[in-house]
Enzyme design. Sequence first.
Site, mmCIF file in Angstrom:
data_model
loop_
_atom_site.group_PDB
_atom_site.id
_atom_site.type_symbol
_atom_site.label_atom_id
_atom_site.label_comp_id
_atom_site.label_asym_id
_atom_site.label_seq_id
_atom_site.Cartn_x
_atom_site.Cartn_y
_atom_site.Cartn_z
ATOM 1 N N TYR B 112 0.828 -1.204 0.000
ATOM 2 C CA TYR B 112 0.000 0.000 0.000
ATOM 3 C C TYR B 112 0.871 1.267 0.000
ATOM 4 C CZ TYR B 112 -3.909 -2.999 1.722
ATOM 5 O OH TYR B 112 -4.865 -3.946 1.899
ATOM 6 N N SER B 113 1.539 1.517 1.152
ATOM 7 C CA SER B 113 2.247 2.791 1.343
ATOM 8 C C SER B 113 3.395 2.940 0.353
ATOM 9 C CB SER B 113 2.831 2.859 2.753
ATOM 10 O OG SER B 113 1.814 2.908 3.694
ATOM 11 N N SER B 145 5.559 -5.794 5.705
ATOM 12 C CA SER B 145 5.999 -6.933 6.507
ATOM 13 C C SER B 145 5.901 -8.197 5.661
ATOM 14 C CB SER B 145 5.108 -7.113 7.733
ATOM 15 O OG SER B 145 4.994 -5.902 8.432
ATOM 16 N N GLU B 228 -8.805 -5.203 8.224
ATOM 17 C CA GLU B 228 -7.544 -5.082 8.948
ATOM 18 C C GLU B 228 -7.744 -4.398 10.298
ATOM 19 O OE1 GLU B 228 -4.509 -3.318 6.552
ATOM 20 O OE2 GLU B 228 -3.072 -3.253 8.201
#
Lengths: 369, 389
Positions: B112-113, B145, B228
């Site tokens: 995402y980021s 991660s 999430e």
Amino acid sequence: MAGIGREEALAFRDQLRRLLAARAGEAELRRVMETPAGYDPTLWRQLAELGLVGLVVEAAHGGTGAGPVALELAMEEVGAALLPGPLLGSGVLAAGLVAALGDEATAARLLPGIADGSRIAAAAITGPAGSWTEAGVAVEAVPDGGGWTLSGTASFVLHGQNADLLLVAARTAEGIAVFEADPRAAGLVVAALPCFDHSLRIAEIRFTGAPARRLGGRPGWAAVEAALDLAQVAMAGEQAGAGRRVLEMTVEYAKTRIQFGRPIGSFQAIKHMAADLLLEAESAISAARHAAEALEGRAVGAGAAVHLAGFACAEAFATIAATAIQMHGGIAFTWDHPAHLYLRRARADVQLLGAPAWHRERYLQALGA
Amino acid sequence: MTDALRDEVRAWLAAHWTGPAADEAAARAWLAKVVEARWAVPRWPVEWGGRALPDAEARIIEAEFAALGAPGTGQDRTNLYANTLLAFGTQALKERLLLRMLRGEVPMCLLYSEPNAGSDLAGLRCRAERRDGQWVVNGQKVWTSYAAVAEYGMLVARTDWDAPKHRGISFFFCPMRQPGVEVRPLRQITGESRFNEVFLTDALIPEENLLGQPGQGWAVLQTALAYERSVMGEAARGPRSGVAEGTGEPPLIALAREAGRLGDPVLRQDLARVLAYRALNALNTARAKADLAQGTSSPLMSLGKLAMSRILHEEARLRTAILGPESLFEGPEHPRAEDANFLTLNAYFTSIGGGTDQIQRNIIGERVLGLPREPEVDRDLPFRQVRSQ
């Protein structure tokens, strides 16, 4: 205190909310707070009929028979309306003290009048230093024939100037005991104290050999502490409810006040303050309700819960009320805007039954530190 | 009906559960059994391994599993990857991956980021272009991660540069094990490496790995984020060494006692104040759960993360204050200093990660309190015209 069920407590809360909405608005508060008595006797009777004044008094003694949980819920409404009057002093602290003594004859004699609102009782506990500990008691009692006489000073007495009945904590050779005194008796003077919160009434009582009757039952200071715990939980509910209300008012204003062509609540500078205050307001509600549940269940660790509420709710309300004025801007700097009425109550409540630093210390002790 | 279901779960568990898995293979074998018996996703349609049960009945199954400590059920609530795939995936991708995911056979990560799209995620600039029946991706992702072990990454990339920022994004399952994907560990301020940077250079994604329609990626992402958040809970980490744990009293009190500072009245005030933050958050959380159980949504849920930020920063500050100059030290000889210093730095994991405290305050202000949104100058512009660095 047996307590009433959750459904009943919620139904009572809703009834109370309707009565307060109809009879205890801001205009009424402003009118009443400038009268000497500081409350409206007609509304007081209505509240007594509803069952609010005798909420924690057992049914056998003319009360509603509710416990701390229902009391706390009701006090959230009382706080939201900034209801002025002797509820906390008479209906909670004084009634709680009589009940905590556990002497059936005394309870049967004194509680019905308190519960139905016809008699206003005031508990005189701390001295001019305002320390709510055993050492803070500044009245001495000495035996005098078959009775007792009281000498010394009690201060911060809630609605002492309106009282028909005084319950006085005084030092004897065997420790603190609780005495009953007549406020009109010779040998005592009740003096109203000028109070920063105009909707509150506090008095100082100077005893110079006033006649008094010693009340039996549980040891005096233990009874006083039990009553103070109950009053603390009630005040925590008041603070939580008032904090939530003043935050609601402020958020509403931020939605409608336009500057720079947009509602000020769209600016992060304001929005972030509101978000932080919501955390304070909700935490206060959690703390107050938790303390009420702990007290009702006489849970182990109730002391920690009460003192946690003691500082968390006081500081949350004070923070919300203070920040609300800043968020409103100039309008809330005027006398006619209600924000300062909340700040005044918040600042009074912070000191009334022990300052936050004292509650923090007691909280830590209750946690074993 | 519910009694029959309860009996059925109990009987099945009694026949199959033999205790916690000894190794990963055994854990997988257990999950496979749970999936085969249709306990993994009871709320899901029958077609995808579920039972199409209402929530209340699925909770019965979860309660029976939880009573034994048996894992594997409730994935229709907690498995964010599988739920996102079920909701938006193509038939082909679902057939290929869904059951394998439920069996724990598909390690996943989140892409995402980006270095220039953090709080403003919709400003992302990773590019996906359709070429010869597949998608070609170029860009950089960060804070990922498990990137090195993942088989797929859930990727948001820009596919339309003429649409406004939220409307030109698409959502993919990006295969991670290919030459166009390079994973580099990222060293954090704590010295640990729990995250990675991921460099995508002509990485290839099959057509069928697109979730939703091109340009609908933002909506897919919102669903994934909701799953999430719902499982994030209060997974804050404690001290690294475990010193001062297990004495039965709050670790901060134990530390102050051990350091001989418990009699300091100034410190005691600070201690009570900081302990109260954690106590109040626990009360708020309990109240939120009670509200939810009664079917009322609670403003408290969204306050938890903000509250936890303050708790972690304040606890770390107080730990440091208790230790005083000892907090200058580092290394295994100084576990108390290690804890204080690690917790001080790691507190930012919560106050920045998953939405900074400032973004969280916006969310609370707008979604809970109903305050108007901040005007966004780039919201309706074609993305090409949006200012970048």
